[in-house]
Scaffold this motif. Sequence first.
Motif, short mmCIF file in Angstrom:
data_model
loop_
_atom_site.label_atom_id
_atom_site.label_comp_id
_atom_site.label_asym_id
_atom_site.label_seq_id
_atom_site.Cartn_x
_atom_site.Cartn_y
_atom_site.Cartn_z
N GLY A 102 10.08 -27.35 -18.90
CA GLY A 102 9.95 -26.01 -19.47
C GLY A 102 9.56 -24.98 -18.45
O GLY A 102 10.14 -23.90 -18.37
N ARG A 103 8.57 -25.32 -17.64
CA ARG A 103 8.12 -24.39 -16.60
C ARG A 103 9.23 -24.17 -15.57
O ARG A 103 9.53 -23.05 -15.19
N ARG A 104 9.87 -25.24 -15.12
CA ARG A 104 10.93 -25.12 -14.11
C ARG A 104 12.10 -24.30 -14.67
O ARG A 104 12.67 -23.48 -13.95
N LEU A 105 12.44 -24.52 -15.92
CA LEU A 105 13.55 -23.78 -16.52
C LEU A 105 13.22 -22.28 -16.60
O LEU A 105 14.05 -21.44 -16.24
N ALA A 106 12.01 -21.94 -17.02
CA ALA A 106 11.61 -20.53 -17.08
C ALA A 106 11.58 -19.92 -15.68
O ALA A 106 12.01 -18.78 -15.48
N GLU A 107 11.10 -20.68 -14.69
CA GLU A 107 11.05 -20.17 -13.31
C GLU A 107 12.45 -19.94 -12.73
O GLU A 107 12.60 -19.12 -11.83
N SER A 108 13.45 -20.63 -13.26
CA SER A 108 14.80 -20.50 -12.73
C SER A 108 15.52 -19.25 -13.23
O SER A 108 16.61 -18.93 -12.75
N ARG A 109 14.92 -18.54 -14.15
CA ARG A 109 15.52 -17.34 -14.70
C ARG A 109 15.06 -16.11 -13.93
O ARG A 109 13.95 -16.08 -13.41
N PRO A 110 15.88 -15.05 -13.89
CA PRO A 110 15.43 -13.81 -13.23
C PRO A 110 14.17 -13.24 -13.88
O PRO A 110 13.31 -12.71 -13.21
N ARG A 111 14.10 -13.37 -15.21
CA ARG A 111 12.91 -12.96 -15.97
C ARG A 111 12.62 -14.09 -16.95
O ARG A 111 13.25 -14.16 -18.00
N GLY A 112 11.69 -14.95 -16.60
CA GLY A 112 11.39 -16.11 -17.43
C GLY A 112 9.93 -16.15 -17.81
O GLY A 112 9.06 -15.84 -17.00
N ALA A 113 9.67 -16.55 -19.03
CA ALA A 113 8.29 -16.72 -19.53
C ALA A 113 8.16 -18.14 -20.06
O ALA A 113 9.07 -18.67 -20.70
N TYR A 114 7.02 -18.73 -19.81
CA TYR A 114 6.74 -20.10 -20.25
C TYR A 114 5.47 -20.09 -21.10
O TYR A 114 4.43 -19.58 -20.66
N VAL A 115 5.55 -20.66 -22.30
CA VAL A 115 4.41 -20.71 -23.21
C VAL A 115 4.15 -22.17 -23.56
O VAL A 115 4.96 -22.80 -24.25
N ASP A 116 3.04 -22.71 -23.10
CA ASP A 116 2.62 -24.06 -23.46
C ASP A 116 1.71 -23.90 -24.68
O ASP A 116 0.63 -23.32 -24.59
N VAL A 117 2.15 -24.41 -25.81
CA VAL A 117 1.42 -24.21 -27.06
C VAL A 117 0.05 -24.89 -27.00
O VAL A 117 -0.91 -24.40 -27.60
N ASP A 118 -0.08 -25.97 -26.25
CA ASP A 118 -1.40 -26.58 -26.07
C ASP A 118 -2.36 -25.59 -25.41
O ASP A 118 -3.53 -25.52 -25.77
N ASP A 119 -1.86 -24.84 -24.42
CA ASP A 119 -2.71 -23.83 -23.78
C ASP A 119 -3.15 -22.76 -24.77
O ASP A 119 -4.29 -22.30 -24.73
N VAL A 120 -2.27 -22.36 -25.66
CA VAL A 120 -2.62 -21.37 -26.68
C VAL A 120 -3.70 -21.93 -27.59
O VAL A 120 -4.69 -21.26 -27.90
N ARG A 121 -3.55 -23.20 -28.00
CA ARG A 121 -4.57 -23.82 -28.86
C ARG A 121 -5.91 -23.92 -28.14
O ARG A 121 -6.97 -23.83 -28.77
N GLN A 122 -5.89 -24.11 -26.82
CA GLN A 122 -7.13 -24.25 -26.05
C GLN A 122 -7.89 -22.94 -25.93
O GLN A 122 -9.01 -22.92 -25.41
N LEU A 123 -7.32 -21.83 -26.40
CA LEU A 123 -8.04 -20.56 -26.40
C LEU A 123 -9.23 -20.60 -27.35
O LEU A 123 -10.16 -19.81 -27.22
N VAL A 124 -9.22 -21.53 -28.30
CA VAL A 124 -10.38 -21.74 -29.16
C VAL A 124 -11.39 -22.51 -28.30
O VAL A 124 -11.18 -23.67 -27.96
N VAL A 125 -12.49 -21.84 -27.94
CA VAL A 125 -13.45 -22.43 -27.02
C VAL A 125 -14.69 -22.99 -27.72
O VAL A 125 -15.50 -23.68 -27.10
#
Length: 167
Positions: free
Chosen positions: A19-42
């Motif tokens: 997912g990260r590599r695919l987003a990085e291969s685009r001229p304008r790419g964004a990568y969202v790891d949903v686990d990272d979003v869930r980890q915002l609950v501290v």
Amino acid sequence: MRAPLVLTGPPAVGKTSAGRRLAESRPRGAYVDVDDVRQLVVAGGAAPWDGDEGVRQQELGVRNACQLARRFTAEGFATVLTDVVTPRTLTIYRAELPRCLVVRLRVDVAEARRRAATRPVHLTAQEFAALHAEDAAAEPAVDAELDVTGLSLDDLVAELSRRWAAA
């Protein structure tokens, strides 16, 4: 405007790397790891398998990730999300990102364990095994499935890119 791509599958299947590599291969790419979003609950965070609260937080994480994906997509970014999607959360993705392409990556559990041994894993052995068993038993209504057991990361990214472009 390209619809968001959602990659799913059990732990150590290659979702994050691809997912990260695919987003990085685009001229304008964004990568969202949903686990990272869930980890915002501290404080008071609960894993998806931790009862009703875990399910509520899992669904909140998916909805928040979908909001991010909608904003990135609206601003012209090719957006890739990664998550261990369940039949329940798939309905949220379909409602929140109606045009998204959902691709389920599969790998045999022995290969997943080999891959997991090469990186930090934040799951217990029981959680890892349970997630693989749950994924094997699930029949989510995804748009495509891809067995990645023998694929290199470059080959996986190329195949995902091809499928995303064709969608």
